[in-house]
Design a protein around this motif. Structure first.
Motif, PDB file in Angstrom:
ATOM      1  N   LEU A 150      11.505   4.592  11.269  1.00  0.00           N
ATOM      2  CA  LEU A 150      11.579   4.381  12.718  1.00  0.00           C
ATOM      3  C   LEU A 150      11.362   5.649  13.555  1.00  0.00           C
ATOM      4  O   LEU A 150      10.762   5.577  14.625  1.00  0.00           O
ATOM      5  CB  LEU A 150      12.920   3.749  13.097  1.00  0.00           C
ATOM      6  N   VAL A 151      11.860   6.792  13.086  1.00  0.00           N
ATOM      7  CA  VAL A 151      11.755   8.018  13.893  1.00  0.00           C
ATOM      8  C   VAL A 151      10.306   8.439  14.131  1.00  0.00           C
ATOM      9  O   VAL A 151       9.958   8.788  15.258  1.00  0.00           O
ATOM     10  CB  VAL A 151      12.607   9.157  13.288  1.00  0.00           C
ATOM     11  N   PRO A 152       9.430   8.405  13.119  1.00  0.00           N
ATOM     12  CA  PRO A 152       8.045   8.788  13.411  1.00  0.00           C
ATOM     13  C   PRO A 152       7.371   7.899  14.460  1.00  0.00           C
ATOM     14  O   PRO A 152       6.496   8.352  15.193  1.00  0.00           O
ATOM     15  CB  PRO A 152       7.341   8.650  12.055  1.00  0.00           C
ATOM     16  N   ILE A 153       7.791   6.655  14.560  1.00  0.00           N
ATOM     17  CA  ILE A 153       7.182   5.730  15.520  1.00  0.00           C
ATOM     18  C   ILE A 153       7.902   5.781  16.870  1.00  0.00           C
ATOM     19  O   ILE A 153       7.271   5.864  17.920  1.00  0.00           O
ATOM     20  CB  ILE A 153       7.204   4.287  14.971  1.00  0.00           C
ATOM     21  N   TYR A 154       9.242   5.735  16.846  1.00  0.00           N
ATOM     22  CA  TYR A 154      10.019   5.598  18.078  1.00  0.00           C
ATOM     23  C   TYR A 154      10.786   6.858  18.474  1.00  0.00           C
ATOM     24  O   TYR A 154      11.495   6.846  19.478  1.00  0.00           O
ATOM     25  CB  TYR A 154      10.995   4.421  17.945  1.00  0.00           C
ATOM     26  N   GLY A 155      10.715   7.896  17.689  1.00  0.00           N
ATOM     27  CA  GLY A 155      11.392   9.149  18.028  1.00  0.00           C
ATOM     28  C   GLY A 155      12.901   8.998  18.072  1.00  0.00           C
ATOM     29  O   GLY A 155      13.518   8.415  17.186  1.00  0.00           O
ATOM     30  N   LEU A 156      13.471   9.519  19.134  1.00  0.00           N
ATOM     31  CA  LEU A 156      14.912   9.508  19.307  1.00  0.00           C
ATOM     32  C   LEU A 156      15.489   8.089  19.300  1.00  0.00           C
ATOM     33  O   LEU A 156      16.568   7.854  18.752  1.00  0.00           O
ATOM     34  CB  LEU A 156      15.266  10.213  20.623  1.00  0.00           C
ATOM     35  N   ASN A 157      14.781   7.141  19.874  1.00  0.00           N
ATOM     36  CA  ASN A 157      15.238   5.753  19.857  1.00  0.00           C
ATOM     37  C   ASN A 157      15.305   5.214  18.430  1.00  0.00           C
ATOM     38  O   ASN A 157      16.197   4.431  18.092  1.00  0.00           O
ATOM     39  CB  ASN A 157      14.336   4.869  20.717  1.00  0.00           C
ATOM     40  N   GLY A 158      14.392   5.632  17.576  1.00  0.00           N
ATOM     41  CA  GLY A 158      14.430   5.235  16.175  1.00  0.00           C
ATOM     42  C   GLY A 158      15.649   5.797  15.465  1.00  0.00           C
ATOM     43  O   GLY A 158      16.264   5.122  14.634  1.00  0.00           O
ATOM     44  N   MET A 159      16.020   7.036  15.815  1.00  0.00           N
ATOM     45  CA  MET A 159      17.214   7.649  15.223  1.00  0.00           C
ATOM     46  C   MET A 159      18.458   6.898  15.678  1.00  0.00           C
ATOM     47  O   MET A 159      19.335   6.575  14.876  1.00  0.00           O
ATOM     48  CB  MET A 159      17.284   9.121  15.646  1.00  0.00           C
ATOM     49  N   GLY A 160      18.522   6.590  16.975  1.00  0.00           N
ATOM     50  CA  GLY A 160      19.669   5.837  17.498  1.00  0.00           C
ATOM     51  C   GLY A 160      19.794   4.471  16.858  1.00  0.00           C
ATOM     52  O   GLY A 160      20.893   4.045  16.480  1.00  0.00           O
ATOM     53  N   ALA A 161      18.679   3.778  16.718  1.00  0.00           N
ATOM     54  CA  ALA A 161      18.694   2.452  16.096  1.00  0.00           C
ATOM     55  C   ALA A 161      19.113   2.536  14.630  1.00  0.00           C
ATOM     56  O   ALA A 161      19.846   1.662  14.137  1.00  0.00           O
ATOM     57  CB  ALA A 161      17.318   1.799  16.228  1.00  0.00           C
ATOM     58  N   SER A 162      18.680   3.578  13.932  1.00  0.00           N
ATOM     59  CA  SER A 162      19.046   3.756  12.516  1.00  0.00           C
ATOM     60  C   SER A 162      20.546   3.904  12.357  1.00  0.00           C
ATOM     61  O   SER A 162      21.160   3.260  11.498  1.00  0.00           O
ATOM     62  CB  SER A 162      18.339   4.986  11.945  1.00  0.00           C
ATOM     63  N   VAL A 163      21.146   4.741  13.176  1.00  0.00           N
ATOM     64  CA  VAL A 163      22.588   4.991  13.074  1.00  0.00           C
ATOM     65  C   VAL A 163      23.379   3.764  13.518  1.00  0.00           C
ATOM     66  O   VAL A 163      24.346   3.365  12.859  1.00  0.00           O
ATOM     67  CB  VAL A 163      22.988   6.238  13.903  1.00  0.00           C
ATOM     68  N   LEU A 164      22.971   3.153  14.603  1.00  0.00           N
ATOM     69  CA  LEU A 164      23.673   1.970  15.102  1.00  0.00           C
ATOM     70  C   LEU A 164      23.650   0.838  14.075  1.00  0.00           C
ATOM     71  O   LEU A 164      24.675   0.195  13.816  1.00  0.00           O
ATOM     72  CB  LEU A 164      23.058   1.499  16.422  1.00  0.00           C
ATOM     73  N   THR A 165      22.506   0.619  13.456  1.00  0.00           N
ATOM     74  CA  THR A 165      22.384  -0.422  12.431  1.00  0.00           C
ATOM     75  C   THR A 165      23.337  -0.149  11.269  1.00  0.00           C
ATOM     76  O   THR A 165      24.064  -1.038  10.813  1.00  0.00           O
ATOM     77  CB  THR A 165      20.932  -0.499  11.913  1.00  0.00           C
ATOM     78  N   ALA A 166      23.346   1.078  10.786  1.00  0.00           N
ATOM     79  CA  ALA A 166      24.184   1.429   9.632  1.00  0.00           C
ATOM     80  C   ALA A 166      25.671   1.354   9.976  1.00  0.00           C
ATOM     81  O   ALA A 166      26.468   0.824   9.182  1.00  0.00           O
ATOM     82  CB  ALA A 166      23.822   2.826   9.134  1.00  0.00           C
ATOM     83  N   GLU A 167      26.066   1.873  11.133  1.00  0.00           N
ATOM     84  CA  GLU A 167      27.484   1.843  11.516  1.00  0.00           C
ATOM     85  C   GLU A 167      27.969   0.398  11.670  1.00  0.00           C
ATOM     86  O   GLU A 167      29.074   0.055  11.244  1.00  0.00           O
ATOM     87  CB  GLU A 167      27.717   2.616  12.820  1.00  0.00           C
ATOM     88  N   THR A 168      27.149  -0.441  12.273  1.00  0.00           N
ATOM     89  CA  THR A 168      27.513  -1.846  12.449  1.00  0.00           C
ATOM     90  C   THR A 168      27.635  -2.547  11.101  1.00  0.00           C
ATOM     91  O   THR A 168      28.579  -3.309  10.858  1.00  0.00           O
ATOM     92  CB  THR A 168      26.478  -2.558  13.341  1.00  0.00           C
ATOM     93  N   MET A 169      26.690  -2.272  10.205  1.00  0.00           N
ATOM     94  CA  MET A 169      26.723  -2.872   8.871  1.00  0.00           C
ATOM     95  C   MET A 169      27.982  -2.429   8.119  1.00  0.00           C
ATOM     96  O   MET A 169      28.681  -3.247   7.519  1.00  0.00           O
ATOM     97  CB  MET A 169      25.468  -2.472   8.087  1.00  0.00           C
ATOM     98  N   MET A 170      28.300  -1.127   8.156  1.00  0.00           N
ATOM     99  CA  MET A 170      29.478  -0.645   7.428  1.00  0.00           C
ATOM    100  C   MET A 170      30.757  -1.245   7.989  1.00  0.00           C
ATOM    101  O   MET A 170      31.622  -1.706   7.223  1.00  0.00           O
ATOM    102  CB  MET A 170      29.537   0.888   7.462  1.00  0.00           C
ATOM    103  N   ALA A 171      30.902  -1.257   9.310  1.00  0.00           N
ATOM    104  CA  ALA A 171      32.108  -1.831   9.917  1.00  0.00           C
ATOM    105  C   ALA A 171      32.239  -3.310   9.540  1.00  0.00           C
ATOM    106  O   ALA A 171      33.330  -3.776   9.195  1.00  0.00           O
ATOM    107  CB  ALA A 171      32.064  -1.660  11.434  1.00  0.00           C
ATOM    108  N   SER A 172      31.133  -4.037   9.589  1.00  0.00           N
ATOM    109  CA  SER A 172      31.148  -5.469   9.243  1.00  0.00           C
ATOM    110  C   SER A 172      31.520  -5.688   7.784  1.00  0.00           C
ATOM    111  O   SER A 172      32.336  -6.575   7.461  1.00  0.00           O
ATOM    112  CB  SER A 172      29.781  -6.100   9.525  1.00  0.00           C
TER     113      SER A 172
END
Length: 189
Positions: A151-173
């Motif tokens: 995601l980062v090569p395509i979306y830059g900073l937004n890709g990094m944010g989406a990566s972390v948000l996805t992982a944190e949500t998955m772990m909490a769930s």
């Protein structure tokens, strides 16, 4: 690796995949989310001895639900406060950086998931699921890495944010599902 691993790996990945100035601002800004999680960590640390002494899994689950709900409310409220006040505070401090403006929404979205992961992760230790916790957090780290690579090569900073948000949500769930599906065989007396 556990607890801090998922919260730190994103900064290491950002330094490799993002331009250094953006990675530095990302790192500083995301560390703020770690600081505002201190009350969740304090509550978890305070309640831990009580839950370790508790023998009834039903009581542990009930208290765990309350802790997780409080973490979700706290994280959501903080996310809202960050999203609504950070731009004004930054302007007052004469910090007008487009990158920080781009990071703020991700931090606001991340705080509920991060607070829930921290609270539920602590409960995983109490119900004797430390191996499950380590596995889930390793999966979370892997998810951050894989998502960021794509995601980062395509979306830059937004890709990094989406990566972390996805992982944190998955772990909490996954933590919360593990807690709720825990059978009472380990805490009988």
């Amino acid at each position: 690796m556990t607890t801090l691993g998922p919260s730190e790996i994103d900064k290491a990945i950002a330094s490799r995949l993002l331009p250094l100035e953006i990675a530095g601002l990302y790192s500083i800004t995301t560390r703020i989310s770690g600081i505002i999680m201190l009350p969740i960590i304090a509550v978890s640390a305070t309640i831990t001895p009580v839950l370790f002494k508790e023998r009834s899994l039903d009581v542990i689950k009930k208290i765990s639900k309350t802790i997780c709900l409080a973490a979700l409310i706290y994280g959501s409220l903080l996310g809202f406060i960050i999203y609504t006040t950070a731009p004004s505070i930054l302007r007052l401090m004469d910090i007008n950086h487009k990158i920080i403006d781009e990071i703020i929404p991700w931090i606001a979205l991340l705080t509920p998931a991060l607070s829930c992961r921290l609270a539920a992760g602590n409960i995983m230790l109490i119900i004797d699921k430390s191996l499950n916790r380590a596995i889930i957090e390793a999966i979370g780290i892997f998810l951050i890495l894989i998502n960021a690579i794509f995601l980062v090569p395509i979306y830059g900073l937004n890709g990094m944010g989406a990566s972390v948000l996805t992982a944190e949500t998955m772990m909490a769930s996954m933590f919360y599902c593990t807690i709720l599906t825990q059978k009472s065989k380990h805490k009988t007396t």
